[in-house]
Design an enzyme around this catalytic site. Structure first.
Site, PDB file in Angstrom:
ATOM      1  N   LYS A 172       0.887  -1.183   0.000  1.00 39.33           N
ATOM      2  CA  LYS A 172       0.000   0.000   0.000  1.00 39.33           C
ATOM      3  C   LYS A 172       0.917   1.223   0.000  1.00 39.33           C
ATOM      4  O   LYS A 172       1.444   1.623   1.030  1.00 39.33           O
ATOM      5  CB  LYS A 172      -0.871  -0.023   1.252  1.00 39.33           C
ATOM      6  CG  LYS A 172      -2.204   0.711   1.119  1.00 39.33           C
ATOM      7  CD  LYS A 172      -2.117   2.164   0.751  1.00 39.33           C
ATOM      8  CE  LYS A 172      -1.802   3.053   1.935  1.00 39.33           C
ATOM      9  NZ  LYS A 172      -1.610   4.470   1.529  1.00 39.33           N
ATOM     10  N   GLU A 247       9.709   1.450  10.693  1.00 40.20           N
ATOM     11  CA  GLU A 247      10.744   2.408  10.275  1.00 40.20           C
ATOM     12  C   GLU A 247      10.108   3.786  10.387  1.00 40.20           C
ATOM     13  O   GLU A 247       9.331   4.186   9.517  1.00 40.20           O
ATOM     14  CB  GLU A 247      11.168   2.145   8.824  1.00 40.20           C
ATOM     15  CG  GLU A 247      11.787   0.777   8.579  1.00 40.20           C
ATOM     16  CD  GLU A 247      13.277   0.742   8.886  1.00 40.20           C
ATOM     17  OE1 GLU A 247      13.813   1.747   9.389  1.00 40.20           O
ATOM     18  OE2 GLU A 247      13.901  -0.301   8.648  1.00 40.20           O
ATOM     19  N   CYS A 281      13.683  10.791   6.487  1.00 42.28           N
ATOM     20  CA  CYS A 281      13.603  10.344   7.889  1.00 42.28           C
ATOM     21  C   CYS A 281      14.936  10.548   8.587  1.00 42.28           C
ATOM     22  O   CYS A 281      14.990  10.900   9.753  1.00 42.28           O
ATOM     23  CB  CYS A 281      13.197   8.881   7.945  1.00 42.28           C
ATOM     24  SG  CYS A 281      14.240   7.820   6.953  1.00 42.28           S
ATOM     25  N   GLU A 380      10.072  16.417  14.626  1.00 44.42           N
ATOM     26  CA  GLU A 380      10.493  16.256  13.241  1.00 44.42           C
ATOM     27  C   GLU A 380       9.777  17.298  12.380  1.00 44.42           C
ATOM     28  O   GLU A 380       8.550  17.298  12.310  1.00 44.42           O
ATOM     29  CB  GLU A 380      10.113  14.839  12.800  1.00 44.42           C
ATOM     30  CG  GLU A 380      10.711  14.420  11.498  1.00 44.42           C
ATOM     31  CD  GLU A 380      10.302  13.004  11.122  1.00 44.42           C
ATOM     32  OE1 GLU A 380       9.162  12.604  11.413  1.00 44.42           O
ATOM     33  OE2 GLU A 380      11.138  12.306  10.530  1.00 44.42           O
TER      34      GLU A 380
HETATM   35  P1  NAD Z   1       2.378   8.618   7.498  1.00 45.73           P
HETATM   36  O1  NAD Z   1       2.605   7.793   8.698  1.00 45.73           O
HETATM   37  O2  NAD Z   1       1.328   9.637   7.504  1.00 45.73           O
HETATM   38  O3  NAD Z   1       2.048   7.668   6.241  1.00 45.73           O
HETATM   39  C1  NAD Z   1       2.873   6.595   5.865  1.00 45.73           C
HETATM   40  C2  NAD Z   1       2.042   5.554   5.182  1.00 45.73           C
HETATM   41  O4  NAD Z   1       1.088   5.055   6.113  1.00 45.73           O
HETATM   42  C3  NAD Z   1       1.243   6.062   3.982  1.00 45.73           C
HETATM   43  O5  NAD Z   1       1.188   5.043   2.996  1.00 45.73           O
HETATM   44  C4  NAD Z   1      -0.147   6.270   4.574  1.00 45.73           C
HETATM   45  O6  NAD Z   1      -1.172   6.161   3.614  1.00 45.73           O
HETATM   46  C5  NAD Z   1      -0.205   5.117   5.557  1.00 45.73           C
HETATM   47  N1  NAD Z   1      -1.162   5.295   6.650  1.00 45.73           N
HETATM   48  C6  NAD Z   1      -1.593   6.453   7.222  1.00 45.73           C
HETATM   49  N2  NAD Z   1      -2.504   6.181   8.172  1.00 45.73           N
HETATM   50  C7  NAD Z   1      -2.640   4.837   8.227  1.00 45.73           C
HETATM   51  C8  NAD Z   1      -3.417   3.951   9.016  1.00 45.73           C
HETATM   52  N3  NAD Z   1      -4.274   4.382   9.955  1.00 45.73           N
HETATM   53  N4  NAD Z   1      -3.287   2.619   8.811  1.00 45.73           N
HETATM   54  C9  NAD Z   1      -2.439   2.156   7.883  1.00 45.73           C
HETATM   55  N5  NAD Z   1      -1.692   2.937   7.081  1.00 45.73           N
HETATM   56  C10 NAD Z   1      -1.782   4.272   7.263  1.00 45.73           C
HETATM   57  O7  NAD Z   1       3.795   9.222   7.164  1.00 45.73           O
HETATM   58  P2  NAD Z   1       4.183  10.176   5.965  1.00 45.73           P
HETATM   59  O8  NAD Z   1       3.791  11.544   6.314  1.00 45.73           O
HETATM   60  O9  NAD Z   1       3.713   9.587   4.686  1.00 45.73           O
HETATM   61  O10 NAD Z   1       5.781  10.008   5.966  1.00 45.73           O
HETATM   62  C11 NAD Z   1       6.593  10.803   6.721  1.00 45.73           C
HETATM   63  C12 NAD Z   1       7.037  10.058   7.960  1.00 45.73           C
HETATM   64  O11 NAD Z   1       7.669   8.841   7.599  1.00 45.73           O
HETATM   65  C13 NAD Z   1       8.098  10.839   8.702  1.00 45.73           C
HETATM   66  O12 NAD Z   1       7.871  10.731  10.084  1.00 45.73           O
HETATM   67  C14 NAD Z   1       9.377  10.131   8.306  1.00 45.73           C
HETATM   68  O13 NAD Z   1      10.439  10.304   9.187  1.00 45.73           O
HETATM   69  C15 NAD Z   1       8.942   8.722   8.215  1.00 45.73           C
HETATM   70  N6  NAD Z   1       9.859   7.940   7.384  1.00 45.73           N
HETATM   71  C16 NAD Z   1      10.666   7.016   7.988  1.00 45.73           C
HETATM   72  C17 NAD Z   1      11.579   6.294   7.231  1.00 45.73           C
HETATM   73  C18 NAD Z   1      12.487   5.277   7.870  1.00 45.73           C
HETATM   74  O14 NAD Z   1      13.046   4.476   7.141  1.00 45.73           O
HETATM   75  N7  NAD Z   1      12.663   5.259   9.170  1.00 45.73           N
HETATM   76  C19 NAD Z   1      11.671   6.531   5.852  1.00 45.73           C
HETATM   77  C20 NAD Z   1      10.833   7.473   5.285  1.00 45.73           C
HETATM   78  C21 NAD Z   1       9.921   8.168   6.057  1.00 45.73           C
END
Ligand code: NAD
Length: 478
Positions: A172, A247, A281, A380
C-alpha cells in the site's frame, strides 16, 4: 493510471472512487488513483496467499527467485528515465534526485537478487543420537506500507528483502506518490514474476492502509512512516500476533567537534538537511557544534545556505517543492514559532522567481541557538530547517544528542578517533556515521531505529532475518 495491480493485472477499484494526484511543483492535479478499500485489499491478499501457499512463486528455487529479482533490477535500470520522470512529477523531486532514487531501487533488487540463495540455517549440537537443523522460512504474505518521500527507494528496500526471503507481497503506497511503484509492479510481471507474488493496492492510509494492517491473511507488516501511525499499525498487528517492522521518524544530530575537518563536513552537513527538501527520515536536522567553533561553523553553513535555490522539479535546482500544501504549512508553523520564541534565523536560501505560485516551496533555513528542549529541537519538521545549538564537551554533546524521543541516525565529525568511537557508542541510534553521513545511502547497511524511530531492521542482509521465520527441526536417529 487509476487501477490497482493484483495478480499481474491492472485491476479497477471496487468502489470506482478516485484520489486526485497533485504535482507539487505547480499544485495542479495531473492524475488519479484508485481509492482502495477493504474489498480491494482482500483481493490482493487472496492473490498473494495463493502465490505463497503452493502457487508458482512458492515453488521457485531460491536461485530462480534470485534470477527474477536480478531481471527486475536490470529492467528498472533500463527504464530508469521513465521511472525517474514519474517520481519527479509525483513527488516534486529535482531530476538528479529522482534519477538517484531509481538507481537506488535497481540496486536494492540487485543486492537482494544475490542474497536469495544465501540465507542459510544452522546445525545445532544437541544430545547424542539427535540431529538438529534450523531453517529460515518465509512468513508467507508480507504487507508493506510505504510513505511518499522516497517511494522507489523504500519499496526496493522493503519489498526487495521480503521477496528475496520468499514472501509474496501486498503493498500500500502513500496516496501522494504511487505512480512509479505501479509501473515497477507491471515491469515485474513483464520480466516473469508469477501471479500474486507482488500486488499493489493504492488508497488512503486510514482506509486501504488500515485494511492491510488488519487483514487476516497478512503474516508480517513492514511499515515506514510517522511514529503516530506506527503505533496504530503495531496495535493492529498485536491483535493478530503478527510481527511488525517499524521504520519511523528521526531528529538526527550532526555532532561537530572543534577539530573537525570542515572542508569535508560542510557539504555533507548541508546535503543531509536539504536532500529531498528535508523530507528524509534520516535528515541531519540538528546541528550540534562545540562552543569554541560554533560561530565559525555557523558562518560557513549560513554562507552555503544562502546560495541554495529552490524551484520546480524540472529546473533541477538544489531543492524541489515539498509534497503538499499542509506539509508546507507545517514547516512554516515551525518557523513562525521559532520567530515568536525570538530564535535567530541566520540564513535562508531563495525560491526561484520561475517557481509557480501554487507550488509548495520552502526555503532552506538555518536557525541558531535553538534550545535543546524546544519544539524545533525535539520534533520532526520534515522540511529543510536546520536547528543549530552549541555544546561544551563530549559528555554535553552526547547528552544533547540523546535528548529526543528519536534515535535513527547520527553523524560525528572529529579527527580524534578515540572520541569518535566513544561518541558513536554512547549515542542511542540505529546508525552512526563518523566523518561522513549517509542519509538513506548504503543498500548493504542495516537500517532502522531505536526509541520512537522504530524497531526491526531493513536493508543489508540483516533484513532477510526479519522477513523470515526460523524453524527448528529435531531428528532422533539413534
Ligand atoms: P504517514 O505515517 O502519515 O504515512 C505513511 C504511510 O502510512 C502512507 O502510505 C499512509 O497512507 C499510511 N497510513 C496512514 N494512516 C494509516 C493507518 N491508519 N493505517 C495504515 N496505514 C496508514 O507518514 P508520511 O507523512 O507519509 O511520511 C513521513 C514520515 O515517515 C516521517 O515521520 C518520516 O520520518 C517517516 N519515514 C521514515 C523512514 C524510515 O526508514 N525510518 C523513511 C521514510 C519516512
Amino acid at each position: 493510471m487509476t487501477t490497482h495491480f493484483i495478480n499481474n493485472q491492472r485491476v479497477a477499484g471496487s468502489s470506482g472512487e478516485r484520489i486526485p494526484v497533485l504535482d507539487p511543483s505547480d499544485g495542479q492535479v495531473f492524475a488519479h488513483l484508485a481509492r482502495g478499500n477493504v474489498e480491494d485489499i482482500g483481493r490482493a491478499v487472496k492473490a498473494a496467499r495463493a502465490a505463497a501457499d503452493g502457487g508458482a512463486w512458492s515453488k521457485l528455487a531460491p536461485s530462480e527467485r534470485g534470477r527474477l529479482l536480478m531481471k527486475l533490477s536490470n529492467a528498472i535500470a533500463a527504464q530508469h528515465d521513465e521511472l525517474a520522470t514519474l517520481e519527479m512529477r509525483d513527488c516534486g523531486k529535482p531530476v538528479k534526485q529522482a534519477k538517484a532514487d531509481a538507481t537506488a531501487c535497481a540496486r536494492y533488487f540487485e543486492f537482494y537478487a544475490g542474497a536469495c540463495d544465501k540465507l542459510h540455517g544452522e546445525t545445532i549440537p544437541y544430545t547424542p543420537g539427535f540431529a538438529v537443523m534450523s531453517f529460515y522460512e518465509p512468513h508467507g504474505v508480507t504487507g508493506h506500507i510505504i510513505p511518499w518521500n522516497y517511494p522507489m527507494q523504500i519499496f526496493g528496500r522493503s519489498v526487495g528483502g521480503a521477496l528475496a526471503a520468499g514472501n509474496a507481497c501486498v503493498v500500500k503506497p502513500a496516496e501522494d506518490a504511487c505512480l512509479s511503484l505501479l509501473r515497477i509492479a507491471e515491469i515485474a510481471a513483464e520480466v516473469g514474476f508469477p501471479e500474486g507474488a507482488l500486488n499493489i493496492v493504492t488508497g488512503y492510509g486510514h482506509e486501504a492502509g488500515q485494511a492491510l494492517a488488519d487483514a487476516d491473511g497478512i503474516d508480517h507488516i513492514s511499515f515506514t512512516g510517522s511514529a503516530r501511525v506506527g503505533t496504530i499499525i503495531a496495535q493492529s498487528a498485536a491483535k493478530r500476533h503478527v510481527p511488525v517492522t517499524l521504520e519511523l521518524g528521526g531528529k538526527s544530530p550532526q555532532i561537530v567537534f572543534a577539530d573537525a575537518n570542515l572542508d569535508e563536513a560542510l557539504p555533507v552537513i548541508i546535503n543531509a538537511i536539504i536532500q529531498n527538501a528535508g523530507q528524509t527520515c534520516s535528515a541531519g536536522s540538528r546541528l550540534l557544534v562545540q562552543a569554541s567553533a560554533y560561530e565559525r561553523v555557523l558562518e560557513h553553513v549560513g554562507e552555503r545556505m544562502r546560495s541554495l535555490r529552490v524551484g520546480p522539479a524540472t529546473m533541477d535546482l538544489d531543492l524541489g517543492p515539498l509534497i503538499r500544501a499542509n506539509q508546507l504549512e507545517r514547516v512554516n508553523s515551525f518557523l513562525t514559532n521559532a520567530s515568536h520564541a525570538g530564535l535567530r534565523t541566520l540564513a535562508e536560501g531563495s525560491i526561484s522567481p520561475d517557481a509557480p505560485a501554487a507550488g509548495f516551496y520552502a526555503k532552506p533555513t538555518l536557525i541558531a541557538d535553538v534550545p535543546p528542549d524546544s519544539m524545533l529541537a525535539q520534533d520532526e519538521v520534515f522540511g529543510p530547517v536546520l536547528a543549530a545549538m552549541a555544546f561544551d564537551d563530549e559528555a554535553d554533546a552526547i547528552r544533547i544528542a540523546n535528548a529526543t524521543q528519536y534515535g535513527l541516525v547520527a553523524g560525528v565529525w572529529t579527527e580524534n578517533v578515540g572520541r569518535a568511537m566513544r561518541v558513536a557508542k554512547a549515542v542511542k541510534s540505529g546508525q552512526v556515521f563518523i566523518n561522513n553521513y549517509g542519509a538513506g545511502g548504503g543498500v548493504e547497511l542495516p537500517f532502522g531505529g531505536v526509541k520512537s524511530s522504530g524497531y526491526g531492521r531493513e536493508k543489508g542482509f540483516e533484513a532477510l532475518y526479519g522477513f523470515s521465520v526460523m524453524k527448528t527441526v529435531v531428528i532422533k536417529h539413534g
